[in-house]
Design a protein around this motif. Sequence first.
Motif, short mmCIF file in Angstrom:
data_model
loop_
_atom_site.label_atom_id
_atom_site.label_comp_id
_atom_site.label_asym_id
_atom_site.label_seq_id
_atom_site.Cartn_x
_atom_site.Cartn_y
_atom_site.Cartn_z
N GLU A 271 27.08 -25.65 58.53
CA GLU A 271 28.32 -24.98 58.61
C GLU A 271 29.54 -25.77 58.99
O GLU A 271 30.59 -25.42 59.20
N ALA A 272 29.36 -26.84 58.90
CA ALA A 272 30.60 -27.80 59.26
C ALA A 272 31.18 -28.09 58.00
O ALA A 272 30.57 -28.45 56.97
N ALA A 273 32.76 -28.09 57.83
CA ALA A 273 33.41 -28.09 56.93
C ALA A 273 34.45 -29.23 56.99
O ALA A 273 34.84 -29.67 58.06
N SER A 274 34.78 -30.09 55.88
CA SER A 274 35.62 -31.04 55.79
C SER A 274 36.55 -31.20 54.58
O SER A 274 35.86 -31.16 53.52
N GLU A 275 37.72 -31.29 54.65
CA GLU A 275 38.59 -31.58 53.46
C GLU A 275 38.41 -33.03 52.85
O GLU A 275 38.36 -34.03 53.83
N ILE A 276 38.36 -33.15 51.58
CA ILE A 276 37.74 -34.22 50.93
C ILE A 276 38.79 -34.75 49.78
O ILE A 276 39.44 -33.82 49.26
N ASP A 277 38.81 -35.97 49.78
CA ASP A 277 39.37 -36.60 48.47
C ASP A 277 38.46 -37.09 47.60
O ASP A 277 37.51 -37.75 48.02
N VAL A 278 38.45 -36.66 46.43
CA VAL A 278 37.69 -37.13 45.49
C VAL A 278 37.85 -38.49 44.80
O VAL A 278 38.92 -38.61 44.40
N PRO A 279 36.98 -39.40 44.70
CA PRO A 279 37.04 -40.69 44.03
C PRO A 279 37.27 -40.66 42.76
O PRO A 279 36.92 -39.78 41.95
N ASP A 280 38.00 -41.75 42.15
CA ASP A 280 38.04 -42.04 40.50
C ASP A 280 36.94 -42.85 40.17
O ASP A 280 36.17 -43.53 40.94
N PHE A 281 36.55 -42.54 39.01
CA PHE A 281 35.44 -43.19 38.49
C PHE A 281 35.93 -44.13 37.19
O PHE A 281 35.20 -44.43 36.44
N ALA A 282 36.92 -44.58 37.18
CA ALA A 282 37.39 -45.74 36.02
C ALA A 282 36.62 -46.75 36.16
O ALA A 282 36.58 -47.47 35.03
N SER A 283 35.85 -47.26 37.02
CA SER A 283 34.96 -48.16 37.19
C SER A 283 33.93 -48.24 36.13
O SER A 283 33.39 -49.28 35.66
N ARG A 284 33.64 -47.22 35.65
CA ARG A 284 32.59 -46.86 34.72
C ARG A 284 32.95 -47.25 33.12
O ARG A 284 32.23 -47.20 32.33
N LEU A 285 34.12 -47.45 33.08
CA LEU A 285 35.01 -47.68 31.84
C LEU A 285 35.33 -49.08 31.47
O LEU A 285 35.52 -49.84 32.45
N PRO A 286 35.35 -49.34 30.23
CA PRO A 286 36.02 -50.74 29.82
C PRO A 286 37.25 -51.03 30.47
O PRO A 286 38.11 -50.06 30.68
N GLU A 287 37.61 -52.31 30.82
CA GLU A 287 38.64 -52.39 31.64
C GLU A 287 39.94 -52.12 31.10
O GLU A 287 40.87 -51.66 31.74
N GLU A 288 40.00 -52.01 29.87
CA GLU A 288 41.18 -52.02 28.67
C GLU A 288 41.73 -50.73 28.82
O GLU A 288 42.78 -50.20 28.61
N ILE A 289 40.78 -49.50 29.18
CA ILE A 289 41.14 -48.19 29.21
C ILE A 289 41.07 -47.54 30.57
O ILE A 289 41.14 -46.17 30.53
N ARG A 290 40.91 -48.25 31.56
CA ARG A 290 40.74 -47.58 33.13
C ARG A 290 41.94 -46.87 33.65
O ARG A 290 41.96 -45.81 34.12
N SER A 291 43.10 -47.55 33.05
CA SER A 291 44.47 -46.95 33.69
C SER A 291 44.47 -45.43 33.28
O SER A 291 45.20 -44.75 33.85
N PHE A 292 43.88 -44.85 32.30
CA PHE A 292 44.16 -43.68 31.54
C PHE A 292 43.36 -42.68 32.47
O PHE A 292 43.78 -41.57 32.17
N THR A 293 42.89 -42.98 33.33
CA THR A 293 42.07 -41.84 34.37
C THR A 293 43.03 -41.34 35.13
O THR A 293 43.00 -40.23 35.98
N THR A 294 44.26 -42.16 35.61
CA THR A 294 45.28 -41.56 36.62
C THR A 294 46.48 -41.34 36.13
O THR A 294 47.50 -40.97 36.58
N ALA A 295 46.86 -41.70 34.70
CA ALA A 295 48.13 -41.49 33.95
C ALA A 295 47.90 -40.98 32.71
O ALA A 295 47.14 -41.67 31.98
N GLY A 296 48.43 -39.86 32.34
CA GLY A 296 48.61 -39.40 30.93
C GLY A 296 49.26 -40.35 30.10
O GLY A 296 50.18 -41.10 30.46
N VAL A 297 49.04 -40.11 28.73
CA VAL A 297 49.94 -41.02 27.85
C VAL A 297 51.47 -40.63 27.98
O VAL A 297 52.10 -41.62 27.86
N TYR A 298 51.64 -39.47 27.70
CA TYR A 298 53.13 -39.04 27.49
C TYR A 298 53.76 -39.20 28.87
O TYR A 298 54.98 -39.94 29.08
#
Length: 396
Positions: A271-298
């Motif tokens: 019954e205990a509740a807590s607000e959470i921040d969900v982590p990003d998972f860019a580390s699962r990707l090739p380094e060259e495209i990791r930035s696209f998990t947090t910013a759109g192209v446009y």
Amino acid sequence: MTSQKALKVGIVGLEFGAEFIPIYQRHPNAEMYAICQRTESKLNEIGDRYGVERRFSDYAEMLADPAIDVIHINTPLQLHADQVVAALEAGKHVGCTIPMATSVEDCKRIVDAQRRTGLTYMMMETTVYSREFLFLQDMYRRGKLGKLQFLRASHHQDMTGWPSYWDGMPPMYNATHAIAPTLGIAGHQAEYVQALGSGSVFERMKGNYGSPFAIESTHIKFLGVDLGAEVTRHLWAVAREYRESFDVYGAIRSFEWSQTESGKHVMYLGEAASEIDVPDFASRLPEEIRSFTTAGVYAAEGEAEHRSFVQGGGHGGSHPHLAHKLLMAVLGEEEAFPNAVQAANITCSGILSHQSAVADGEKFYLPDWTLSDQQPLEIPLDEDREPAWSGEGALI
């Protein structure tokens, strides 16, 4: 990754589709080779902006180019089935935006074409590569949620300003954003659906698809397990901020999506509740495209973003994950997800839910060809044993 091969990618449809061009340009296993758009001014604008030299205004001509390995389709939903089948029959691997199709018959055409050709098909469903989904899937696989007891999902969206072919569309025809995460988190399949239609759309829209409902809500029974989900979708005439959400109720922990864009997700331990921040998972990707998990192209270029990206809150950082998964599937290093059969099960769950709503809640079973021999990951209830932790961070 073990392969160093660069697959030549062709993108069809350059509104939302343009989001993926720089991702493929930077991916170590891709060559952003060609683009296709009926409007030549748009074709040249995007081609010049991103330096893509190979351009087509005719889709058939694009498919005739023997150099292209992969076609990524981002066109209006009523074109998906014909374009996917044509690409597979032309010897191209295919990734296609959602939904798979708008009829059960067209979904079967794609499944049959994929089986006949043996080529890769992947429905490019953003929600099953969002950071929320990846987070909860990881927690479930590590036993942190315990046995799944129920799932709920919703996709609330006001389609004002979208192209006219959306006017009056049955909400469940485009419900994969809500259905996919409920089935995907543990690898389940839909066995049958029962749905309710409620409210009404504007009179001017009712004749377009013969559907009066403002909201459609369906219950999905999962195959072979004591588990189900409730999914709600609307497109018109409902006062609600945009929301793509799913809730997961487990025997140990439960997760509820934030009520508003500015709100916080909530995790429960007992019954205990807590607000959470969900982590990003860019580390699962090739380094060259990791930035696209947090910013759109446009957004990165300071320009106007596509409506689906703005309303979808960036689609949860999913775009580079989708592109990477498609490429790895074509190279044979990973399995496509959702593949043709999985995409058909997800998409037909929505289509048949609309039919159920029209039929006053009649039960509709998913066709056998939407079912595979995949087995879900199931955690028995009698193994749900975990200390009632206390202290900071205990809930996750």
